[in-house]
Design a protein around this motif. Sequence first.
Motif, PDB file in Angstrom:
ATOM      1  N   GLY A 203      48.316  10.032  23.046  1.00  0.00           N
ATOM      2  CA  GLY A 203      49.166  11.195  22.823  1.00  0.00           C
ATOM      3  C   GLY A 203      48.962  12.267  23.874  1.00  0.00           C
ATOM      4  N   ILE A 204      47.858  12.171  24.626  1.00  0.00           N
ATOM      5  CA  ILE A 204      47.631  13.075  25.767  1.00  0.00           C
ATOM      6  C   ILE A 204      48.232  12.391  26.989  1.00  0.00           C
ATOM      7  N   TYR A 205      49.354  12.899  27.458  1.00  0.00           N
ATOM      8  CA  TYR A 205      50.148  12.183  28.449  1.00  0.00           C
ATOM      9  C   TYR A 205      49.396  11.903  29.745  1.00  0.00           C
ATOM     10  N   ILE A 206      48.590  12.833  30.212  1.00  0.00           N
ATOM     11  CA  ILE A 206      47.901  12.606  31.484  1.00  0.00           C
ATOM     12  C   ILE A 206      46.891  11.473  31.353  1.00  0.00           C
ATOM     13  N   VAL A 207      46.242  11.367  30.194  1.00  0.00           N
ATOM     14  CA  VAL A 207      45.293  10.269  29.962  1.00  0.00           C
ATOM     15  C   VAL A 207      46.043   8.942  29.902  1.00  0.00           C
ATOM     16  N   ASP A 208      47.143   8.910  29.160  1.00  0.00           N
ATOM     17  CA  ASP A 208      47.933   7.681  29.060  1.00  0.00           C
ATOM     18  C   ASP A 208      48.547   7.308  30.405  1.00  0.00           C
ATOM     19  N   ALA A 209      48.957   8.315  31.180  1.00  0.00           N
ATOM     20  CA  ALA A 209      49.520   8.041  32.506  1.00  0.00           C
ATOM     21  C   ALA A 209      48.477   7.440  33.434  1.00  0.00           C
ATOM     22  N   LEU A 210      47.255   7.976  33.388  1.00  0.00           N
ATOM     23  CA  LEU A 210      46.175   7.432  34.219  1.00  0.00           C
ATOM     24  C   LEU A 210      45.850   6.000  33.824  1.00  0.00           C
ATOM     25  N   ARG A 211      45.993   5.690  32.542  1.00  0.00           N
ATOM     26  CA  ARG A 211      45.722   4.326  32.079  1.00  0.00           C
ATOM     27  C   ARG A 211      46.735   3.332  32.634  1.00  0.00           C
ATOM     28  N   THR A 212      47.972   3.794  32.890  1.00  0.00           N
ATOM     29  CA  THR A 212      48.964   2.886  33.466  1.00  0.00           C
ATOM     30  C   THR A 212      48.667   2.565  34.919  1.00  0.00           C
ATOM     31  N   GLY A 213      48.010   3.502  35.622  1.00  0.00           N
ATOM     32  CA  GLY A 213      47.727   3.301  37.044  1.00  0.00           C
ATOM     33  C   GLY A 213      48.950   3.411  37.929  1.00  0.00           C
ATOM     34  N   ASN A 214      50.059   3.894  37.390  1.00  0.00           N
ATOM     35  CA  ASN A 214      51.306   4.016  38.144  1.00  0.00           C
ATOM     36  C   ASN A 214      51.402   5.423  38.736  1.00  0.00           C
ATOM     37  N   PRO A 215      51.372   5.574  40.068  1.00  0.00           N
ATOM     38  CA  PRO A 215      51.421   6.908  40.682  1.00  0.00           C
ATOM     39  C   PRO A 215      52.679   7.690  40.313  1.00  0.00           C
ATOM     40  N   ALA A 216      53.816   6.998  40.148  1.00  0.00           N
ATOM     41  CA  ALA A 216      55.055   7.691  39.807  1.00  0.00           C
ATOM     42  C   ALA A 216      54.968   8.326  38.421  1.00  0.00           C
ATOM     43  N   ILE A 217      54.368   7.608  37.467  1.00  0.00           N
ATOM     44  CA  ILE A 217      54.221   8.137  36.103  1.00  0.00           C
ATOM     45  C   ILE A 217      53.246   9.312  36.091  1.00  0.00           C
ATOM     46  N   ILE A 218      52.120   9.149  36.806  1.00  0.00           N
ATOM     47  CA  ILE A 218      51.125  10.226  36.874  1.00  0.00           C
ATOM     48  C   ILE A 218      51.738  11.475  37.508  1.00  0.00           C
ATOM     49  N   GLY A 219      52.481  11.286  38.605  1.00  0.00           N
ATOM     50  CA  GLY A 219      53.109  12.424  39.270  1.00  0.00           C
ATOM     51  C   GLY A 219      54.125  13.127  38.397  1.00  0.00           C
ATOM     52  N   ASP A 220      54.902  12.370  37.627  1.00  0.00           N
ATOM     53  CA  ASP A 220      55.905  12.964  36.747  1.00  0.00           C
ATOM     54  C   ASP A 220      55.241  13.808  35.660  1.00  0.00           C
ATOM     55  N   VAL A 221      54.168  13.292  35.075  1.00  0.00           N
ATOM     56  CA  VAL A 221      53.458  14.029  34.021  1.00  0.00           C
ATOM     57  C   VAL A 221      52.857  15.317  34.581  1.00  0.00           C
ATOM     58  N   LEU A 222      52.264  15.244  35.757  1.00  0.00           N
ATOM     59  CA  LEU A 222      51.655  16.434  36.357  1.00  0.00           C
ATOM     60  C   LEU A 222      52.715  17.471  36.736  1.00  0.00           C
ATOM     61  N   GLN A 223      53.855  17.014  37.240  1.00  0.00           N
ATOM     62  CA  GLN A 223      54.925  17.949  37.588  1.00  0.00           C
ATOM     63  C   GLN A 223      55.412  18.717  36.359  1.00  0.00           C
ATOM     64  N   HIS A 224      55.550  18.024  35.237  1.00  0.00           N
ATOM     65  CA  HIS A 224      55.991  18.695  34.010  1.00  0.00           C
ATOM     66  C   HIS A 224      54.923  19.641  33.463  1.00  0.00           C
ATOM     67  N   ALA A 225      53.658  19.425  33.835  1.00  0.00           N
ATOM     68  CA  ALA A 225      52.569  20.241  33.290  1.00  0.00           C
ATOM     69  C   ALA A 225      52.332  21.520  34.076  1.00  0.00           C
ATOM     70  N   VAL A 226      52.832  21.596  35.316  1.00  0.00           N
ATOM     71  CA  VAL A 226      52.497  22.722  36.188  1.00  0.00           C
ATOM     72  C   VAL A 226      52.958  24.055  35.605  1.00  0.00           C
ATOM     73  N   LEU A 227      54.234  24.190  35.297  1.00  0.00           N
ATOM     74  CA  LEU A 227      54.763  25.482  34.849  1.00  0.00           C
ATOM     75  C   LEU A 227      54.233  25.917  33.484  1.00  0.00           C
ATOM     76  N   PRO A 228      54.195  25.037  32.451  1.00  0.00           N
ATOM     77  CA  PRO A 228      53.602  25.476  31.177  1.00  0.00           C
ATOM     78  C   PRO A 228      52.126  25.847  31.319  1.00  0.00           C
ATOM     79  N   GLY A 229      51.363  25.032  32.075  1.00  0.00           N
ATOM     80  CA  GLY A 229      49.950  25.336  32.266  1.00  0.00           C
ATOM     81  C   GLY A 229      49.745  26.636  33.009  1.00  0.00           C
ATOM     82  N   LEU A 230      50.604  26.901  33.998  1.00  0.00           N
ATOM     83  CA  LEU A 230      50.488  28.138  34.775  1.00  0.00           C
ATOM     84  C   LEU A 230      50.868  29.352  33.935  1.00  0.00           C
TER      85      LEU A 230
END
Length: 357
Positions: A203-230
Amino acid sequence: MNDTAPGVAPAKPKSEGGSGLGRYILVRFLLIIPTVFILVTLVFFLMRVVGDPISASVGGRLTEAQLQERLEDAGYLRPIWVQYFEYVGQTFTGNFGRTVTDNRLISEILLTYGAATLELALYALIVALIIGIPLGMLAAYLRDRWPDAALRIFAILCYATPVFFAGLLLKLTFSVWLGWLPLSGRAGTRVQLALGRIESPTGIYIVDALRTGNPAIIGDVLQHAVLPGLALGLLTAGVFLRLVRTNLIGTLSMDYVEAARSRGVRESRLVRKHAYKPALVPIITIMGLQIALLLGGAILTETTFEWRGLGFQLAQYLGSRDFVAVQGIVALLAVIVAVTNFIVDVVAALVDPRVRY
């Protein structure tokens, strides 16, 4: 008069460090119970001020007979003190009740959406530490100069700006005008589907994204996290900046730092090597209070960015006047804050022995 026999060394008093720490941890743990009890009590009676939850939520869609039947089945026709003691008993067994609008367990809502709020709070905390601590050190190093004044104004603006307004400004700048980052959501539609297909998702997207090992998925999750986290992290970054600056300036005036300065040690090295770590101890202490601030800010942040976590669900239930759901989620958040403060207090006691006494 010394009664010790000749040739026998006097017994040394036993160290109270270990017992002091154990006593401190026990006291702090026991304080969780009255803290949660008081918070649950306040939430219960504040929610009851507006009337019974069923009438407030679905009363307009039911006949009088249906409404009375629902009230009887839910136990809301009983005396208020009976309802209160029953609710407190259920809460301390982990049962926070069911929602009125969709008949879901509050604990199920926590499991479904709690990971999203936890992930957002961690992003915000990382942003606050990355921005607040280095800028606080810089302000202390350049104290009473124009960069110090500018950084102090920046800290005040971070703390005083409403988190939803900061979120809207960030969306307008980086999503609408520049088009650099996604406007809302936790991930793109395809990425969400891909994350849903992995085995045992956390349910924690960045953890699940890292488990896939797919750079595109990891990048998409991080991009969506930038503005809310900031947006949420800047709220706490201002607090950390001013706290680090104040404590670092105080530490730089200590005798051992003055002694190092008299030996010709450069000011930048004094800040990094001698004063930095002692000045961080208050950060650990106050971090527990900031968790409550982050959870409160998460409600507005999640609504602004459609980040589907506990805060987003709480806003939805407030809109539908489902006060059972609101009461359960708020009580649940109160438990989380109380436990988090306990953990932070223990860490602070391990880092700084003075906290124990």
